[in-house]
Motif scaffolding. Structure first.
Motif, PDB file in Angstrom:
ATOM      1  N   ALA A 163       0.711  -1.313  -0.124  1.00 39.57           N
ATOM      2  CA  ALA A 163       0.009  -0.119   0.056  1.00 39.57           C
ATOM      3  C   ALA A 163       0.856   1.194  -0.203  1.00 39.57           C
ATOM      4  CB  ALA A 163      -0.891   0.005   1.230  1.00 39.57           C
ATOM      5  N   LEU A 164       1.912   1.500   0.854  1.00 35.78           N
ATOM      6  CA  LEU A 164       2.632   2.475   0.733  1.00 35.78           C
ATOM      7  C   LEU A 164       3.820   2.673  -0.195  1.00 35.78           C
ATOM      8  CD1 LEU A 164       3.412   3.254   4.480  1.00 35.78           C
ATOM      9  CD2 LEU A 164       1.678   4.387   3.108  1.00 35.78           C
ATOM     10  N   GLU A 165       4.379   1.709  -0.360  1.00 38.96           N
ATOM     11  CA  GLU A 165       5.604   1.519  -1.244  1.00 38.96           C
ATOM     12  C   GLU A 165       5.186   1.431  -2.887  1.00 38.96           C
ATOM     13  OE1 GLU A 165       5.311  -0.394   1.455  1.00 38.96           O
ATOM     14  OE2 GLU A 165       6.958  -0.295   2.742  1.00 38.96           O
ATOM     15  N   ALA A 166       3.911   0.794  -2.922  1.00 43.31           N
ATOM     16  CA  ALA A 166       3.400   0.507  -4.411  1.00 43.31           C
ATOM     17  C   ALA A 166       4.285  -0.354  -5.499  1.00 43.31           C
ATOM     18  CB  ALA A 166       3.058   1.999  -5.258  1.00 43.31           C
ATOM     19  N   VAL A 167       4.726  -1.392  -4.545  1.00 45.70           N
ATOM     20  CA  VAL A 167       5.892  -2.337  -5.199  1.00 45.70           C
ATOM     21  C   VAL A 167       5.230  -3.785  -5.071  1.00 45.70           C
ATOM     22  CG1 VAL A 167       7.851  -0.921  -5.218  1.00 45.70           C
ATOM     23  CG2 VAL A 167       7.360  -2.478  -3.312  1.00 45.70           C
ATOM     24  N   PRO A 168       5.412  -4.476  -5.712  1.00 46.40           N
ATOM     25  CA  PRO A 168       4.927  -6.033  -5.412  1.00 46.40           C
ATOM     26  C   PRO A 168       5.497  -6.514  -4.085  1.00 46.40           C
ATOM     27  CG  PRO A 168       5.680  -5.919  -7.611  1.00 46.40           C
ATOM     28  CD  PRO A 168       6.279  -4.713  -6.953  1.00 46.40           C
ATOM     29  N   MET A 169       4.614  -7.339  -3.464  1.00 45.10           N
ATOM     30  CA  MET A 169       4.940  -7.579  -1.863  1.00 45.10           C
ATOM     31  C   MET A 169       4.438  -8.988  -1.803  1.00 45.10           C
ATOM     32  SD  MET A 169       3.349  -6.199   1.530  1.00 45.10           S
ATOM     33  CE  MET A 169       1.606  -6.865   1.080  1.00 45.10           C
ATOM     34  N   ALA A 170       5.248  -9.810  -0.959  1.00 45.13           N
ATOM     35  CA  ALA A 170       4.968 -11.391  -0.549  1.00 45.13           C
ATOM     36  C   ALA A 170       4.807 -11.015   0.981  1.00 45.13           C
ATOM     37  CB  ALA A 170       5.993 -12.238  -1.080  1.00 45.13           C
ATOM     38  N   MET A 171       3.469 -11.457   1.615  1.00 40.69           N
ATOM     39  CA  MET A 171       3.670 -11.224   3.032  1.00 40.69           C
ATOM     40  C   MET A 171       3.147 -12.232   3.768  1.00 40.69           C
ATOM     41  SD  MET A 171       0.828  -8.636   5.147  1.00 40.69           S
ATOM     42  CE  MET A 171      -0.423  -9.315   4.382  1.00 40.69           C
ATOM     43  N   ASP A 172       4.148 -12.858   4.634  1.00 44.39           N
ATOM     44  CA  ASP A 172       3.731 -14.045   5.224  1.00 44.39           C
ATOM     45  C   ASP A 172       3.024 -13.803   6.427  1.00 44.39           C
ATOM     46  OD1 ASP A 172       5.519 -15.835   3.586  1.00 44.39           O
ATOM     47  OD2 ASP A 172       7.195 -15.173   4.925  1.00 44.39           O
ATOM     48  N   VAL A 173       1.796 -14.586   6.446  1.00 44.84           N
ATOM     49  CA  VAL A 173       0.714 -14.096   7.585  1.00 44.84           C
ATOM     50  C   VAL A 173       0.669 -15.335   8.553  1.00 44.84           C
ATOM     51  CG1 VAL A 173      -1.463 -13.471   8.165  1.00 44.84           C
ATOM     52  CG2 VAL A 173      -0.452 -12.401   5.939  1.00 44.84           C
ATOM     53  N   PHE A 174       0.871 -14.884   9.853  1.00 45.73           N
ATOM     54  CA  PHE A 174       0.760 -15.867  10.901  1.00 45.73           C
ATOM     55  C   PHE A 174      -0.550 -15.412  11.742  1.00 45.73           C
ATOM     56  CE2 PHE A 174       4.874 -15.749   9.748  1.00 45.73           C
ATOM     57  CZ  PHE A 174       5.347 -16.902   9.849  1.00 45.73           C
ATOM     58  N   LEU A 175      -1.357 -16.420  12.022  1.00 42.15           N
ATOM     59  CA  LEU A 175      -2.408 -16.235  13.215  1.00 42.15           C
ATOM     60  C   LEU A 175      -1.746 -16.230  14.406  1.00 42.15           C
ATOM     61  CD1 LEU A 175      -5.009 -19.100  12.009  1.00 42.15           C
ATOM     62  CD2 LEU A 175      -5.196 -16.534  11.991  1.00 42.15           C
ATOM     63  N   ALA A 176      -2.079 -15.132  15.264  1.00 37.48           N
ATOM     64  CA  ALA A 176      -1.563 -14.824  16.531  1.00 37.48           C
ATOM     65  C   ALA A 176      -2.400 -14.527  17.522  1.00 37.48           C
ATOM     66  CB  ALA A 176      -0.626 -13.935  16.300  1.00 37.48           C
ATOM     67  N   THR A 177      -2.171 -14.851  19.013  1.00 36.18           N
ATOM     68  CA  THR A 177      -2.856 -14.299  19.906  1.00 36.18           C
ATOM     69  C   THR A 177      -1.955 -13.469  20.872  1.00 36.18           C
ATOM     70  OG1 THR A 177      -2.534 -15.971  21.168  1.00 36.18           O
ATOM     71  CG2 THR A 177      -4.755 -16.149  19.929  1.00 36.18           C
ATOM     72  N   LEU A 178      -2.420 -12.544  21.474  1.00 40.04           N
ATOM     73  CA  LEU A 178      -1.572 -11.624  22.247  1.00 40.04           C
ATOM     74  C   LEU A 178      -1.434 -11.793  23.582  1.00 40.04           C
ATOM     75  CD1 LEU A 178      -2.094  -8.261  20.338  1.00 40.04           C
ATOM     76  CD2 LEU A 178      -0.241 -10.094  19.849  1.00 40.04           C
ATOM     77  N   ASP A 179      -0.381 -11.588  24.286  1.00 45.67           N
ATOM     78  CA  ASP A 179      -0.315 -11.633  25.829  1.00 45.67           C
ATOM     79  C   ASP A 179      -0.911 -10.751  26.666  1.00 45.67           C
ATOM     80  OD1 ASP A 179       1.599 -10.235  25.592  1.00 45.67           O
ATOM     81  OD2 ASP A 179       2.986 -11.184  26.648  1.00 45.67           O
ATOM     82  N   GLY A 180      -1.351  -9.572  25.768  1.00 41.80           N
ATOM     83  CA  GLY A 180      -1.804  -8.492  26.554  1.00 41.80           C
ATOM     84  C   GLY A 180      -2.465  -7.430  25.516  1.00 41.80           C
ATOM     85  N   ALA A 181      -2.957  -6.445  25.981  1.00 34.13           N
ATOM     86  CA  ALA A 181      -3.851  -5.501  25.181  1.00 34.13           C
ATOM     87  C   ALA A 181      -2.916  -4.796  24.295  1.00 34.13           C
ATOM     88  CB  ALA A 181      -4.505  -4.668  26.053  1.00 34.13           C
ATOM     89  N   PRO A 182      -3.298  -4.608  23.018  1.00 27.64           N
ATOM     90  CA  PRO A 182      -2.403  -4.042  22.204  1.00 27.64           C
ATOM     91  C   PRO A 182      -2.639  -2.160  22.099  1.00 27.64           C
ATOM     92  CG  PRO A 182      -4.325  -4.751  20.889  1.00 27.64           C
ATOM     93  CD  PRO A 182      -4.438  -5.297  22.276  1.00 27.64           C
ATOM     94  N   ALA A 183      -1.417  -1.760  22.135  1.00 26.19           N
ATOM     95  CA  ALA A 183      -1.322  -0.333  22.288  1.00 26.19           C
ATOM     96  C   ALA A 183      -0.495   0.242  21.223  1.00 26.19           C
ATOM     97  CB  ALA A 183      -0.873   0.245  23.713  1.00 26.19           C
ATOM     98  N   PRO A 184      -0.668   1.454  20.573  1.00 27.13           N
ATOM     99  CA  PRO A 184       0.282   1.814  19.557  1.00 27.13           C
ATOM    100  C   PRO A 184       1.683   2.306  19.997  1.00 27.13           C
ATOM    101  CG  PRO A 184      -1.641   3.058  19.797  1.00 27.13           C
ATOM    102  CD  PRO A 184      -1.909   1.921  20.597  1.00 27.13           C
ATOM    103  N   ALA A 185       2.598   1.759  19.485  1.00 31.24           N
ATOM    104  CA  ALA A 185       3.891   2.163  19.674  1.00 31.24           C
ATOM    105  C   ALA A 185       4.865   2.478  18.290  1.00 31.24           C
ATOM    106  CB  ALA A 185       4.650   1.412  20.682  1.00 31.24           C
ATOM    107  N   ALA A 186       5.988   2.913  18.521  1.00 36.14           N
ATOM    108  CA  ALA A 186       6.831   3.264  17.365  1.00 36.14           C
ATOM    109  C   ALA A 186       6.370   3.810  16.266  1.00 36.14           C
ATOM    110  CB  ALA A 186       7.532   1.851  16.739  1.00 36.14           C
TER     111      ALA A 186
END
Length: 129
Positions: free
Chosen positions: A70-93
């Motif tokens: 979406a940002l780079e507008a180049v072909p991409m291969a994305m390895d996707v993993f199903l995940a669960t988290l150990d805590g609540a997600p909060a935006p960082a970085a």
């Protein structure tokens, strides 16, 4: 080709998405580019820590999605993993916000092409959304 690794975190039939400060209206799976010598699963673990302040409680390979980044507008291969988290997600970085996508509910943002064309169809087939 751009290589990335990402996590599909699903809770209560909702998919966790993030937006970046560089494009706050576009939503993606949390994740990023692997460092040299880093496996896709290790990349996802690192990115979840850096971007959301959470560790994966579980991580299972789902699929590789091929799309235009979406940002780079180049072909991409994305390895996707199903995940669960150990805590609540909060935006960082570089993350501007987190949001939950639910089927049939209006979503205030634009979904990245890899989400629309790859991830959502797979999650629907598996009855995860």
């Amino acid at each position: 080709m751009l290589r990335v690794a990402a996590a599909a975190v699903i809770e209560n039939e909702r998919l966790l998405l993030v937006s970046k400060t560089a494009a706050p209206r576009v939503f993606y799976l949390p994740g990023g580019k692997p460092d040299d010598g880093e496996t896709a699963s290790d990349c996802v673990r690192r990115e979840l820590r850096e971007e959301l302040g959470a560790q994966p409680a579980s991580l299972e390979f789902l699929e590789t999605v091929h799309a235009v980044a979406a940002l780079e507008a180049v072909p991409m291969a994305m390895d996707v993993f199903l995940a669960t988290l150990d805590g609540a997600p909060a935006p960082a970085a570089e993350i501007a916000s987190v949001a939950w996508y639910a089927e049939g509910t209006p979503f205030a943002g634009e979904l990245a092409p890899a989400i629309v064309g790859g991830v959502l169809p797979t999650l629907r087939k598996r009855a995860l959304l």
